[in-house]
Design a protein around this motif. Structure first.
Motif, short mmCIF file in Angstrom:
data_model
loop_
_atom_site.label_atom_id
_atom_site.label_comp_id
_atom_site.label_asym_id
_atom_site.label_seq_id
_atom_site.Cartn_x
_atom_site.Cartn_y
_atom_site.Cartn_z
N VAL A 311 0.86 -1.13 0.07
CA VAL A 311 -0.05 -0.03 0.00
C VAL A 311 0.95 1.08 -0.05
N ASP A 312 0.51 2.30 -0.95
CA ASP A 312 1.27 3.40 -0.89
C ASP A 312 0.28 4.45 -0.80
N GLY A 313 0.78 5.81 -0.31
CA GLY A 313 -0.18 6.73 -0.35
C GLY A 313 0.63 8.30 -1.07
N CYS A 314 -0.35 9.18 -1.22
CA CYS A 314 0.35 10.29 -1.93
C CYS A 314 -0.71 11.73 -1.67
N ILE A 315 -0.33 12.86 -1.84
CA ILE A 315 -1.17 13.95 -1.85
C ILE A 315 -1.47 14.39 -3.13
N LEU A 316 -2.93 14.63 -3.50
CA LEU A 316 -3.22 15.11 -4.88
C LEU A 316 -4.35 16.14 -4.62
N THR A 317 -4.43 17.22 -5.40
CA THR A 317 -5.46 18.06 -5.73
C THR A 317 -6.68 17.48 -6.28
N THR A 318 -7.62 18.18 -6.61
CA THR A 318 -8.84 17.70 -7.32
C THR A 318 -8.35 17.71 -8.77
N GLN A 319 -7.76 18.65 -9.51
CA GLN A 319 -7.21 18.99 -10.47
C GLN A 319 -6.00 17.64 -10.95
N GLU A 320 -5.15 17.50 -10.09
CA GLU A 320 -4.19 16.44 -10.09
C GLU A 320 -5.05 15.16 -10.30
N GLU A 321 -6.10 14.89 -9.49
CA GLU A 321 -6.71 13.48 -9.53
C GLU A 321 -7.16 13.52 -10.81
N GLU A 322 -7.89 14.60 -11.36
CA GLU A 322 -8.63 14.46 -12.83
C GLU A 322 -7.47 14.12 -13.84
N ASP A 323 -6.35 14.74 -13.65
CA ASP A 323 -5.33 14.62 -14.70
C ASP A 323 -5.11 13.15 -14.76
N MET A 324 -4.65 12.32 -13.49
CA MET A 324 -4.14 11.13 -13.43
C MET A 324 -5.54 10.11 -13.98
N VAL A 325 -6.79 10.50 -13.71
CA VAL A 325 -7.61 9.67 -14.42
C VAL A 325 -7.46 9.72 -15.77
N ARG A 326 -7.29 10.71 -16.40
CA ARG A 326 -7.13 10.53 -17.90
C ARG A 326 -5.72 10.11 -18.15
N GLN A 327 -5.10 9.94 -17.43
CA GLN A 327 -3.76 9.40 -17.86
C GLN A 327 -3.63 8.00 -17.36
N LYS A 328 -4.49 7.42 -16.92
CA LYS A 328 -4.80 6.16 -16.34
C LYS A 328 -3.76 5.65 -15.26
N TRP A 329 -3.53 6.82 -14.39
CA TRP A 329 -2.82 6.88 -13.15
C TRP A 329 -1.37 6.40 -13.12
N ASP A 330 -0.75 6.99 -14.29
CA ASP A 330 0.70 6.99 -14.59
C ASP A 330 1.50 7.87 -13.61
N LEU A 331 1.54 7.93 -12.26
CA LEU A 331 1.83 8.71 -11.58
C LEU A 331 3.25 8.48 -11.29
N PRO A 332 4.36 9.31 -11.24
CA PRO A 332 5.73 8.90 -11.24
C PRO A 332 5.95 8.30 -9.80
N GLY A 333 6.72 7.31 -9.82
CA GLY A 333 6.88 6.43 -8.51
C GLY A 333 7.14 7.21 -7.25
N HIS A 334 8.03 8.33 -7.38
CA HIS A 334 8.74 9.22 -6.20
C HIS A 334 7.58 9.91 -5.46
N LYS A 335 6.01 9.87 -6.40
CA LYS A 335 5.31 10.80 -5.81
C LYS A 335 4.38 9.77 -4.64
N TRP A 336 4.80 8.55 -4.56
CA TRP A 336 4.12 7.74 -3.65
C TRP A 336 4.81 7.57 -2.59
N LYS A 337 4.18 7.50 -1.46
CA LYS A 337 4.95 7.22 -0.07
C LYS A 337 4.43 5.88 0.19
N PRO A 338 5.49 4.97 0.64
CA PRO A 338 5.15 3.75 1.13
C PRO A 338 4.36 3.63 2.42
#
Length: 412
Positions: A311-338
């Motif tokens: 399980v990993d966690g991160c901080i995203l704004t509403t706009q960032e979440e919408e961007d990630m949905v469009r990009q099918k959650w291709d979020l850089p690995g360093h953004k996730w906290k274990p």
């Protein structure tokens, strides 16, 4: 109301139907009152399963129907029922489904709503399901305590389409941002409806309760939601954050078997399976917070549970979440906290694990649950403290300043 589809053409359901059904019996929704249940009881409205039809089945009162059907009214007035939502929250839309009611559907409908705090709800006697009966004077007197005639109107009186396959779903979007706990469904003057779906997001009063008591920050009951996943062949990830314990294997998230698994499987030196792929689901928390404990339940998954998870966690704004949905959650690995390292899972077992979060400033808004290589899990609980509470707690070390970026909303 959405435009009625043309005969023979099934309309695409609106986006709000992807949300949880706040009224389903599956999450604790229940009928408090119905004026009449002659042909079929109002409890059928809240069934989780889609309606069915048995062509040659009859009861002593008439044709068997999988829905709520009242007698043909021969007295003044109209029929109505009151639903207590299983999850209190913001309603985004309704689906009034008239499936199989073709010559006896309710011609018109309206929907009202109210919000009662749990400790301020009038006591309503438990209802008995009585096919072939109408409400008693005592039941009318008890329900009058709710003053439902005066509730807010979310759907004005509107004509319904009969229950043909292409037009049985009557969709009603809702723009209200209020929190609701009860629904009154009015049919004019009588007739049948198969299902009532009340789609929305749970909402919690975060100022209430013990501030030192960890809460499940991802549960749908408080407003958590799945916002992305890799595979949902046998069950949607939203099931993971459902209310209560799983009822069966169907009440969990299960993926298809990955086709990129090696022909012969091997472990690494730590006993972890060596496979190239994995499956994942991303959840928006109901409230930003610090995760202190993680529960992963593989109940019912005996021959098809995952080998391991993380399980990993991160901080995203509403706009960032919408961007990630469009990009099918291709979020850089360093953004996730274990939050939880790769951990072996056992079949049909509850796993209670401590989060890796080392400091109180590690607040997250989203969590990613990854299973390897594939399989099924019944429940995921991310227990912790909402950020506004945990950041006020005393600490031995100086506290690092934290604030959620502008634009984040706990409940979309």
């Amino acid at each position: 109301m959405a435009d009625s589809p043309r005969e023979g053409k099934v309309a695409r359901p609106p986006d709000f139907t992807q949300l949880i059904d706040l009224a389903s019996e599956f999450v604790g929704g229940k009928i408090l009152f119905a004026t009449d249940d002659f042909f079929a009881p109002a409890e059928n409205l809240l069934k989780r399963d889609n309606p069915s039809f048995k062509e040659h089945e009859y009861t002593e009162f008439g044709k068997w129907m999988d829905g709520w059907q009242t007698r043909r009214k021969r007295i003044p007035g109209h029929d109505w029922c009151v639903v207590q939502l299983g999850i209190q929250g913001v309603i985004r839309g309704f689906d009034v489904d008239t499936s199989y009611f073709t010559g006896d559907h309710a011609p018109r409908v309206s929907i009202q709503a109210a919000n009662f705090e749990e400790d301020k709800q009038p006591e309503i006697p438990q209802r008995e399901v009585r096919t072939g009966a109408a409400a008693t004077p005592e039941e009318f007197e008890a329900i009058s305590e709710l003053k439902s005639d005066d509730w807010s109107c979310l759907v004005p009186m509107t004509e319904l389409t009969p229950g043909n396959p292409a037009s049985s779903h009557n969709y009603f979007p809702v723009t209200s941002q209020q929190r609701w706990s009860h629904i009154r469904l009015n049919i004019f003057p009588d007739g049948g409806i198969a299902r009532l779906r009340v789609y929305g997001t749970g909402q919690k009063d975060w100022t209430a309760g013990d501030p030192k008591e960890p809460l499940d920050l991802v549960t749908v009951a408080y407003g958590g939601a799945c916002v992305g996943f890799s595979n949902a062949h046998f069950g949607h990830p939203n099931n993971l954050i459902g209310v209560g314990t799983a009822k069966s294997m169907a009440d969990g998230w299960e993926t298809a078997r990955r086709l990129d698994r090696p022909p012969i499987l091997e472990n690494d030196e730590n006993g972890i399976l060596l496979v190239p792929g994995c499956e994942w689901a991303v959840f928006r928390l109901a409230h930003p917070g610090v995760i202190t404990q993680i529960e992963i339940d593989t109940k019912y998954f005996k021959g098809n549970s995952p080998e391991s998870c993380k399980v990993d966690g991160c901080i995203l704004t509403t706009q960032e979440e919408e961007d990630m949905v469009r990009q099918k959650w291709d979020l850089p690995g360093h953004k996730w906290k274990p939050l939880l390292p790769v951990t072996k899972l056992k079949p049909d077992e509850m796993h209670v694990l401590d989060s890796l979060t080392p400091e109180l400033q590690d607040v997250i808004t989203h969590a990613k649950f990854t299973i390897t290589p594939d399989g099924g899990v019944s429940r995921l609980r991310l227990k912790g403290l909402p950020s506004s509470i945990c950041l006020l707690r005393p600490r031995e070390k100086p506290m690092m300043r934290f604030s959620v970026k502008a634009g984040f909303r706990a409940n979309l």
